[in-house]
Design a protein around this motif. Structure first.
Motif, PDB file in Angstrom:
ATOM      1  N   GLY A  66      38.265  40.239  45.925  1.00 56.27           N
ATOM      2  CA  GLY A  66      39.677  40.571  46.021  1.00 56.27           C
ATOM      3  C   GLY A  66      40.206  41.386  44.865  1.00 56.27           C
ATOM      4  O   GLY A  66      41.295  41.961  44.953  1.00 56.27           O
ATOM      5  N   SER A  67      39.482  41.457  43.756  1.00 55.24           N
ATOM      6  CA  SER A  67      39.882  42.308  42.634  1.00 55.24           C
ATOM      7  C   SER A  67      39.455  43.749  42.915  1.00 55.24           C
ATOM      8  O   SER A  67      38.765  44.030  43.907  1.00 55.24           O
ATOM      9  CB  SER A  67      39.257  41.807  41.334  1.00 55.24           C
TER      10      SER A  67
ATOM     11  N   VAL B 197      38.920  49.593  33.945  1.00 61.08           N
ATOM     12  CA  VAL B 197      39.256  48.173  33.885  1.00 61.08           C
ATOM     13  C   VAL B 197      39.195  47.586  35.290  1.00 61.08           C
ATOM     14  O   VAL B 197      39.100  48.311  36.291  1.00 61.08           O
ATOM     15  CB  VAL B 197      40.670  47.939  33.293  1.00 61.08           C
ATOM     16  N   ARG B 198      39.277  46.284  35.346  1.00 61.06           N
ATOM     17  CA  ARG B 198      39.283  45.547  36.607  1.00 61.06           C
ATOM     18  C   ARG B 198      40.611  44.807  36.725  1.00 61.06           C
ATOM     19  O   ARG B 198      41.074  44.187  35.761  1.00 61.06           O
ATOM     20  CB  ARG B 198      38.111  44.564  36.626  1.00 61.06           C
ATOM     21  N   ILE B 199      41.244  44.887  37.895  1.00 61.92           N
ATOM     22  CA  ILE B 199      42.554  44.294  38.128  1.00 61.92           C
ATOM     23  C   ILE B 199      42.404  43.093  39.068  1.00 61.92           C
ATOM     24  O   ILE B 199      41.729  43.176  40.098  1.00 61.92           O
ATOM     25  CB  ILE B 199      43.530  45.311  38.732  1.00 61.92           C
ATOM     26  N   ILE B 200      43.038  41.985  38.683  1.00 61.40           N
ATOM     27  CA  ILE B 200      43.071  40.773  39.495  1.00 61.40           C
ATOM     28  C   ILE B 200      44.534  40.429  39.739  1.00 61.40           C
ATOM     29  O   ILE B 200      45.306  40.269  38.787  1.00 61.40           O
ATOM     30  CB  ILE B 200      42.359  39.602  38.794  1.00 61.40           C
TER      31      ILE B 200
ATOM     32  N   ASP C 135      32.017  43.126  36.218  1.00 63.29           N
ATOM     33  CA  ASP C 135      31.057  42.598  37.190  1.00 63.29           C
ATOM     34  C   ASP C 135      31.670  41.396  37.911  1.00 63.29           C
ATOM     35  O   ASP C 135      31.848  40.317  37.319  1.00 63.29           O
ATOM     36  CB  ASP C 135      29.770  42.190  36.475  1.00 63.29           C
ATOM     37  N   ALA C 136      31.978  41.569  39.199  1.00 62.63           N
ATOM     38  CA  ALA C 136      32.611  40.493  39.966  1.00 62.63           C
ATOM     39  C   ALA C 136      31.658  39.347  40.249  1.00 62.63           C
ATOM     40  O   ALA C 136      32.104  38.206  40.423  1.00 62.63           O
ATOM     41  CB  ALA C 136      33.166  41.046  41.278  1.00 62.63           C
TER      42      ALA C 136
ATOM     43  N   PRO D 248      33.542  35.850  38.341  1.00 58.77           N
ATOM     44  CA  PRO D 248      34.396  35.775  39.536  1.00 58.77           C
ATOM     45  C   PRO D 248      35.876  35.755  39.175  1.00 58.77           C
ATOM     46  O   PRO D 248      36.276  35.247  38.114  1.00 58.77           O
ATOM     47  CB  PRO D 248      33.968  34.457  40.189  1.00 58.77           C
ATOM     48  N   ALA D 249      36.689  36.279  40.072  1.00 58.67           N
ATOM     49  CA  ALA D 249      38.119  36.417  39.804  1.00 58.67           C
ATOM     50  C   ALA D 249      38.797  35.072  39.609  1.00 58.67           C
ATOM     51  O   ALA D 249      39.641  34.910  38.720  1.00 58.67           O
ATOM     52  CB  ALA D 249      38.779  37.193  40.952  1.00 58.67           C
ATOM     53  N   HIS D 250      38.444  34.068  40.424  1.00 56.82           N
ATOM     54  CA  HIS D 250      39.118  32.773  40.299  1.00 56.82           C
ATOM     55  C   HIS D 250      38.797  32.106  38.970  1.00 56.82           C
ATOM     56  O   HIS D 250      39.634  31.374  38.418  1.00 56.82           O
ATOM     57  CB  HIS D 250      38.722  31.864  41.467  1.00 56.82           C
ATOM     58  N   GLU D 251      37.614  32.356  38.410  1.00 56.85           N
ATOM     59  CA  GLU D 251      37.285  31.810  37.086  1.00 56.85           C
ATOM     60  C   GLU D 251      38.092  32.502  35.993  1.00 56.85           C
ATOM     61  O   GLU D 251      38.528  31.854  35.028  1.00 56.85           O
ATOM     62  CB  GLU D 251      35.786  31.960  36.817  1.00 56.85           C
ATOM     63  N   LEU D 252      38.307  33.796  36.128  1.00 59.47           N
ATOM     64  CA  LEU D 252      39.072  34.521  35.113  1.00 59.47           C
ATOM     65  C   LEU D 252      40.541  34.094  35.127  1.00 59.47           C
ATOM     66  O   LEU D 252      41.189  34.055  34.075  1.00 59.47           O
ATOM     67  CB  LEU D 252      38.944  36.026  35.348  1.00 59.47           C
TER      68      LEU D 252
END
Length: 514
Positions: A295-296, A317-320, A346-347, A351-355
């Protein structure tokens, strides 16, 4: 004459000191100290040691130079080495030697409500059978001015991460989590100060106390200080944050609020090798370059100005994006939209939910400031009325706080499975102050253990298990500039639960109808 070695181990910051004394009690060979950041040069001991012999009744000018059991962290040998390095050591023995004045300034932090003479009385209260000087307040004030700024070097030595790899809350997938944030301290309204720390006001009227801006780099989990920078609040937090960049390295992930999402700062953080995870401001409207399975999505952040020969700088950058809901124990719920920006691209590995869960640890910087301002300082204005005195006092505050953190870390080492977050930063300063009055632990008769009197009191007053309560540092004020947050923060600390829902289709701007 034969000599015997007396070894003193400063367990909290891994300083090992060796003092050789002859049978008659006089110093023999020189001392040496070993610590992670400084190797003390050979410094000959004065005639009177800071740690008095078991039987002493004569006048001893060095006897009041102690900090109770905290001397296991801030040893006299370390103080002497710092004084020698900074050139602050006296050339002749005074009634108030520089080493004693260092401990006096540090003790002022733990007795914020007491006057100079009252604090001096507490330093000598437990020294039974030893005659000490009784200086007046003006003599103690002049001694502080003579001392200069060795407290800055003292803090630099003690500052640094303390968490072991196995400690929970301090690491995320092998990266040490550190938080960056700023706060302000109130200082006296005196002419000798306001030229450096101006008051706030308009064209006609000034109001409030002058403010000192403090920005610190805090280790998550232990709340240890890796570094700090401060000065007038006319300089923004980013200006001071750039001074802390040398404390970052490739083993860390930096957590910060939306204020720190400036391109130049993020580029500088990336240059240190450290990763970052911070909240982005609503002003940014990033373009989705490449969606990721969780989802990011990946995008680029561009510099705001053109640089000759380089063009517009770009940073990938990576956006969440997610809906965040905080539910307090009393049933209060608050939902808001979050946009997180990270250099962990690196997704699969991150993982996004961990971040999202990791970012919430940034609040431990606020918990650190709560301990400094509301617990140690007890909401009081700094007592120094000169600019050098204010700088000295702030470094003393940070030094004592770091010594308390290292004492808490000893408990975690001695008690496997104990989280540093359960050690109360209200109990620790009070216990340390009691040991100063009792003069306990300044001359241990046997081997020094990780858990002393302060540790036993802290273990008896551990906080309950579970999530830390939601705390925000605040000082009693009649009027606040943060009126827009009225009712958003609880009046009392409460347990909370954090829920989030990822936004996967179209991004945050599309969800908002933008």
């Amino acid at each position: 004459m034969a000599s015997r070695g007396v070894q003193h181990r400063c367990v909290s910051h891994l300083t090992v000191c060796q003092i050789d004394r002859k049978q008659d009690g006089t110093p023999g060979r020189s001392l040496w100290c070993r610590s992670p950041t400084i190797v003390a040069p050979e410094v000959p001991l004065p005639r009177h040691s800071a740690i008095p012999p078991p039987v002493a009744s004569a006048h001893d000018v060095y006897a009041p130079g102690h900090l109770g059991e905290l001397m296991q962290v801030i040893a006299p040998q370390l103080v002497d080495a710092v004084l020698e390095e900074t050139g602050a050591r006296e050339r002749r023995v005074r009634l108030l030697p520089a080493r004693v004045v260092v401990y006096f300034v540090l003790a002022l932090v733990l007795f914020e409500r007491s006057s100079y003479q009252a604090v001096w009385g507490k330093l000598g209260a437990g020294l039974h059978g030893i005659a000490v000087a009784r200086p007046c307040a003006s003599s103690l004030s002049r001694a502080r001015r003579r001392l200069g700024a060795p407290l800055r070097r003292m803090f630099e030595i003690l500052a640094g991460p303390v968490a072991a790899r196995a400690q929970s809350g301090s690491f995320y997938r092998g990266l040490r989590a550190v938080a960056l944030d700023g706060t302000t301290l109130s200082i006296p309204d005196a002419e000798a100060v306001t030229w450096r720390f101006p008051k706030h006001g308009g064209p006609v009227l000034e109001f409030g106390y002058p403010l000192l801006r403090l920005v610190a780099l805090v280790e998550c989990g232990t709340r240890a200080l890796l570094g700090a920078a401060f000065g007038p609040d006319s300089t923004g937090e980013l200006g001071y944050a750039r001074r802390l960049l040398p404390h970052l390295d490739a083993s860390m992930v930096l957590l910060a609020d939306a204020y720190y999402d400036a391109y130049d700062f993020l580029e500088a953080v990336t240059g240190t090798g450290a990763s970052f995870l911070l909240r982005s401001t609503p002003k940014r409207r990033p373009t989705v370059r490449r969606p990721l399975p969780d989802g990011s999505y990946l995008t680029t952040v561009c510099a705001g100005r053109y640089q000759a020969g380089r063009g517009y700088g770009r940073l990938e950058v990576r956006i969440i994006e997610a809906w965040m809901t905080i539910e307090l124990a009393d049933g209060t719920r608050r939902t808001e939209l979050w946009r997180l920006m990270t250099s962990l691209l690196d997704a699969e590995s991150y993982p996004a939910h961990e971040l999202i869960t990791l970012y919430h640890r940034r609040w431990q910087a606020e918990t650190c400031y709560f301990s400094l301002k509301s617990t140690v300082l007890d909401g009081w204005v700094l007592r120094s009325r000169t600019v050098p005195g204010i700088e000295q006092e702030v470094y003393a505050l940070l030094t004592v706080y770091q010594a308390l953190v290292r004492t808490a870390d000893d408990l975690v080492t001695a008690q496997p499975g104990l989280s540093a977050e359960r050690v109360s930063m209200i109990v620790l300063p009070n216990a340390a102050a009691d040991q100063i009055v009792a003069a306990h632990g300044i001359a241990p008769a046997g081997p020094v253990g990780l858990v002393g009197a302060i540790g036993r009191i802290a273990l008896a007053g551990l906080l309950p298990k579970g999530r830390r309560r939601r705390l925000k540092a605040r000082v009693r004020k009649r009027n606040s500039k943060y009126t827009f947050t009225t009712g958003k923060h609880p009046r009392k600390a409460q347990a909370y639960a954090l829920h989030f829902e990822m936004i996967k289709e179209g991004g945050l701007d599309t969800t908002n109808g933008g």
